[in-house]
Design an enzyme around this catalytic site. Sequence first.
Site, PDB file in Angstrom:
ATOM      1  N   LYS A 175       1.028  -1.294  -0.003  1.00 56.28           N
ATOM      2  CA  LYS A 175      -0.058  -0.011   0.209  1.00 56.28           C
ATOM      3  C   LYS A 175       0.797   1.254   0.267  1.00 56.28           C
ATOM      4  O   LYS A 175       1.478   1.393   0.975  1.00 56.28           O
ATOM      5  CB  LYS A 175      -0.846  -0.153   1.508  1.00 56.28           C
ATOM      6  CG  LYS A 175      -2.039   1.080   1.389  1.00 56.28           C
ATOM      7  CD  LYS A 175      -2.408   1.540   2.537  1.00 56.28           C
ATOM      8  CE  LYS A 175      -1.634   2.802   3.053  1.00 56.28           C
ATOM      9  NZ  LYS A 175      -1.706   4.092   2.352  1.00 56.28           N
ATOM     10  N   GLU A 249      10.236   2.143  10.094  1.00 58.21           N
ATOM     11  CA  GLU A 249      11.266   3.218   9.869  1.00 58.21           C
ATOM     12  C   GLU A 249      10.684   4.597   9.888  1.00 58.21           C
ATOM     13  O   GLU A 249       9.636   4.980   9.282  1.00 58.21           O
ATOM     14  CB  GLU A 249      11.892   2.962   8.479  1.00 58.21           C
ATOM     15  CG  GLU A 249      12.716   1.597   8.461  1.00 58.21           C
ATOM     16  CD  GLU A 249      13.855   1.575   9.496  1.00 58.21           C
ATOM     17  OE1 GLU A 249      14.237   2.609   9.876  1.00 58.21           O
ATOM     18  OE2 GLU A 249      14.403   0.523   9.571  1.00 58.21           O
ATOM     19  N   CYS A 283      13.789  11.771   5.797  1.00 58.97           N
ATOM     20  CA  CYS A 283      13.735  11.375   6.987  1.00 58.97           C
ATOM     21  C   CYS A 283      14.933  11.446   7.467  1.00 58.97           C
ATOM     22  O   CYS A 283      15.354  11.902   8.884  1.00 58.97           O
ATOM     23  CB  CYS A 283      13.163   9.783   7.157  1.00 58.97           C
ATOM     24  SG  CYS A 283      14.132   8.822   6.170  1.00 58.97           S
ATOM     25  N   GLU A 383      10.091  16.901  14.579  1.00 62.46           N
ATOM     26  CA  GLU A 383      10.734  16.687  13.303  1.00 62.46           C
ATOM     27  C   GLU A 383       9.756  17.578  12.186  1.00 62.46           C
ATOM     28  O   GLU A 383       8.391  17.671  12.575  1.00 62.46           O
ATOM     29  CB  GLU A 383      10.346  15.513  12.893  1.00 62.46           C
ATOM     30  CG  GLU A 383      10.593  15.251  11.361  1.00 62.46           C
ATOM     31  CD  GLU A 383      10.238  13.661  10.725  1.00 62.46           C
ATOM     32  OE1 GLU A 383       9.149  13.248  11.146  1.00 62.46           O
ATOM     33  OE2 GLU A 383      11.125  12.775  10.309  1.00 62.46           O
TER      34      GLU A 383
HETATM   35  P1  NAD Z   1       2.797   8.898   7.281  1.00 59.09           P
HETATM   36  O1  NAD Z   1       2.850   8.135   8.657  1.00 59.09           O
HETATM   37  O2  NAD Z   1       1.479  10.039   7.457  1.00 59.09           O
HETATM   38  O3  NAD Z   1       2.178   7.552   6.212  1.00 59.09           O
HETATM   39  C1  NAD Z   1       3.084   6.668   5.736  1.00 59.09           C
HETATM   40  C2  NAD Z   1       2.244   5.664   5.297  1.00 59.09           C
HETATM   41  O4  NAD Z   1       1.514   4.969   6.276  1.00 59.09           O
HETATM   42  C3  NAD Z   1       1.228   5.927   4.191  1.00 59.09           C
HETATM   43  O5  NAD Z   1       1.128   4.891   3.227  1.00 59.09           O
HETATM   44  C4  NAD Z   1       0.091   6.025   5.175  1.00 59.09           C
HETATM   45  O6  NAD Z   1      -1.211   6.033   4.205  1.00 59.09           O
HETATM   46  C5  NAD Z   1      -0.012   4.696   5.819  1.00 59.09           C
HETATM   47  N1  NAD Z   1      -0.674   4.939   7.266  1.00 59.09           N
HETATM   48  C6  NAD Z   1      -0.417   6.079   8.211  1.00 59.09           C
HETATM   49  N2  NAD Z   1      -1.439   5.520   9.451  1.00 59.09           N
HETATM   50  C7  NAD Z   1      -1.336   4.232   9.006  1.00 59.09           C
HETATM   51  C8  NAD Z   1      -2.226   3.258  10.030  1.00 59.09           C
HETATM   52  N3  NAD Z   1      -2.582   3.400  11.217  1.00 59.09           N
HETATM   53  N4  NAD Z   1      -2.188   1.925   9.513  1.00 59.09           N
HETATM   54  C9  NAD Z   1      -1.680   1.588   8.392  1.00 59.09           C
HETATM   55  N5  NAD Z   1      -1.038   2.602   7.571  1.00 59.09           N
HETATM   56  C10 NAD Z   1      -0.901   3.929   7.837  1.00 59.09           C
HETATM   57  O7  NAD Z   1       4.006   9.400   6.862  1.00 59.09           O
HETATM   58  P2  NAD Z   1       4.192  10.477   5.536  1.00 59.09           P
HETATM   59  O8  NAD Z   1       3.747  11.502   5.808  1.00 59.09           O
HETATM   60  O9  NAD Z   1       3.651   9.663   4.237  1.00 59.09           O
HETATM   61  O10 NAD Z   1       5.814  10.299   5.595  1.00 59.09           O
HETATM   62  C11 NAD Z   1       6.657  11.160   6.197  1.00 59.09           C
HETATM   63  C12 NAD Z   1       7.116  10.647   7.424  1.00 59.09           C
HETATM   64  O11 NAD Z   1       7.785   9.582   7.012  1.00 59.09           O
HETATM   65  C13 NAD Z   1       8.030  11.339   8.119  1.00 59.09           C
HETATM   66  O12 NAD Z   1       8.173  11.413   9.455  1.00 59.09           O
HETATM   67  C14 NAD Z   1       9.729  10.725   7.821  1.00 59.09           C
HETATM   68  O13 NAD Z   1      10.519  11.133   8.722  1.00 59.09           O
HETATM   69  C15 NAD Z   1       9.198   9.435   7.624  1.00 59.09           C
HETATM   70  N6  NAD Z   1      10.132   8.736   6.892  1.00 59.09           N
HETATM   71  C16 NAD Z   1      10.830   7.868   7.257  1.00 59.09           C
HETATM   72  C17 NAD Z   1      11.885   7.003   6.727  1.00 59.09           C
HETATM   73  C18 NAD Z   1      12.763   6.105   7.628  1.00 59.09           C
HETATM   74  O14 NAD Z   1      13.446   5.297   6.634  1.00 59.09           O
HETATM   75  N7  NAD Z   1      13.056   6.151   8.719  1.00 59.09           N
HETATM   76  C19 NAD Z   1      11.919   7.487   5.340  1.00 59.09           C
HETATM   77  C20 NAD Z   1      11.235   8.291   4.717  1.00 59.09           C
HETATM   78  C21 NAD Z   1      10.069   8.974   5.550  1.00 59.09           C
END
Ligand code: NAD
Length: 482
Positions: A175, A249, A283, A383
Site C-alpha cells: 500500500k 522506519e 527522514c 521533526e
Molecule cells: P505517514 O505516517 O503519514 O504515512 C506513511 C504511510 O503509512 C502512508 O502510506 C499512510 O497511508 C500509511 N499509514 C498511516 N497511518 C497508518 C495506519 N494507522 N495503519 C496503516 N497505514 C497507515 O507518513 P508520511 O507523511 O507519508 O511520511 C513522512 C514521514 O515518514 C516522516 O515522519 C519521515 O521522517 C518518515 N520517513 C521515515 C523514513 C525512514 O526510513 N526512517 C523514510 C522516509 C520517511
Amino acid sequence: MTETYRNYIDGEWCDSATGRTTDNINPADTRDIVSRHAASDARDAAAAVAAASAAFAGWRATPIGKRAKILNDAAAHLEANADAIAAELTREEGKVLSLARDEVMRSAQTLRFYAVEGQTYGGETYPNDDPDMLVYSQREPLGVVTVISPWNFPVSIPARKIAPALITGNTVVFKPSSDAPLSGYRLAEAFVKAGMPKGVLNFITGSAAEVGPTLVESRAVRAVSFTGSTAAGEQIHKSASMTTRTQMELGGKNPLIVMEDADLDRAVDLAIKGGLSLSGQACTGTSRILVMREVKQAFTDKLVAKVRALKIGNGMTPGMDLGPLATRKQRETVLGYIAAGRAEATLLCGGEPLEDGEFSHGYYVSPAVFTDVTPAMRIAREEIFGPVLAIMEVGSYAEAIAVANDTEYGLSAAIATRNPRYMHDFAHDIESGTVKINRTTTGNLVNAPFGGIKRSSTATFRESGRAGLEFYTQIKTIYRGC
Ligand code: NAD
C-alpha cells in the site's frame, strides 16, 4: 484526460469495492490532476491479503533462481522506463527531476542487489559431539508481508522492502501513500510485467483509516514493514499481533556538527544538500546544525548567502534546487513551525510562503535559516520535515554531542571536521543508526544496513543491505541423525 489506475489483486487489475477514486494532485501546480486511484476499503484489503495467502505455498516452492529472474526483469523495466517514471514522480511528489530519476535507477539497483544477495542468504551448520548427526539451521519465509510506504521516496522505499520479501519467498500486499500512489503503481507494474505469478504481489491504494487495520491486524499477515511518521508507526506496532513481525522506519531530527577545524565551504554544502534538497522532506534530512562558537559567524554568513541563492520552482524545470512541498498539509505544518521559530529564535532568511506568479498554484515555501536556536525550542526538538535549518551554537565537542543526543530520535547524524580524533569519537558517542563523517546526513547505500535508534525505528530489524533479508525470514534448526 486524467487516467484512472486500479488495484492489482490476485493477478488482476481491478476497481476497488467502493467504486470510488481519489485524485492525485501535482504539488507544483494544483490545477494538474496527475492521476486517479482506487479508494479502497477493508474489503479490498481483505481480498489482497487472501490472495497473498493463497499464493504463498506456490511462491515459496518456486526456485530461487526464478524468483531472482523476476527481480532482475523488474529492474530492467524500471531502467528502460526511468525517464517516464521519474517525470511522473516529480509531477506527483514535487522533487526535482534529476533526483526523481536517481531514485528510479537506485530502485532498480536495489532489485538487482537482492536478486543476487538473496541467493546467498541461508542458514548455518553447527559443530556437535555426535559424529552421526548434522545440525543446521535454515531460513524460511514468513508468509504474507504488508508493505506500507510514505510519499517522499515513493519508489525506492517500497523497492527496498518488496525485493527482499519476494526473493526470500514471501508474498506481499503493498500500500503506497495516497500522496504519491502513481510511483508505487509503476513499481508494482514493473513486477507484473516481469511475470510475477498471481497473488504474489498485490497492490492497493486507499486511505490508511480504511485499509490500514486489515493490512496490519489480519491473522494471515506475518510481518508489516512500514516507513512513515513516528506517530503512525507506533500505532501500527502496537496494533500488530504477537505473531506479526514489525519493522518501523520513522522520523528524525538529524544533526550536523560543524567543528572549529571544518572546511566551512564544505560544511555549508553538507548543510544545504542534507537539509534542503528534497525541500527538507527526507527522514535523514539535516535539521539541526550545531556549530562551534569560534566559526559560527563565518559559517552562518556563508550558509545564508548560499541559501538565498537557491533556485526554487517546479521540479520539471531544469536547474531548480528545490521543488514545492509535497502536500497542502505539509506546507501548513512547515509554516506552523516557521511561525513557532519566529517567536522563539532569529530568522535569518526565507520562511515565506511563495504565492505569486509561477508559485501561485503550488505548495512553495522559501528555505528558512534560523539562528540563536536553543535545545528547548520546538524547532530544535520536533521533526519539521521541510526546508528549515536551525543553527545552534556549541562551545566544545562534548557540548555538541550532548546537544546532538538530546532528542527522542536517532536516525542519522553528521560531523564536519578534519580532526581524526573527533571522527573517531563521534562514531562512538553519537546516538544514531547512521553516522556520517564529512558527508550529508541523507543518503544510504543499497548494500548497507539502514535504520535508526530511539524513536526513529522499532528496536527490531534493519532495512537495506544483507541485514534487510533477516526481517523476512525465520530460522528453523534441524538435528539430522542417520
Ligand atoms: P505517514 O505516517 O503519514 O504515512 C506513511 C504511510 O503509512 C502512508 O502510506 C499512510 O497511508 C500509511 N499509514 C498511516 N497511518 C497508518 C495506519 N494507522 N495503519 C496503516 N497505514 C497507515 O507518513 P508520511 O507523511 O507519508 O511520511 C513522512 C514521514 O515518514 C516522516 O515522519 C519521515 O521522517 C518518515 N520517513 C521515515 C523514513 C525512514 O526510513 N526512517 C523514510 C522516509 C520517511
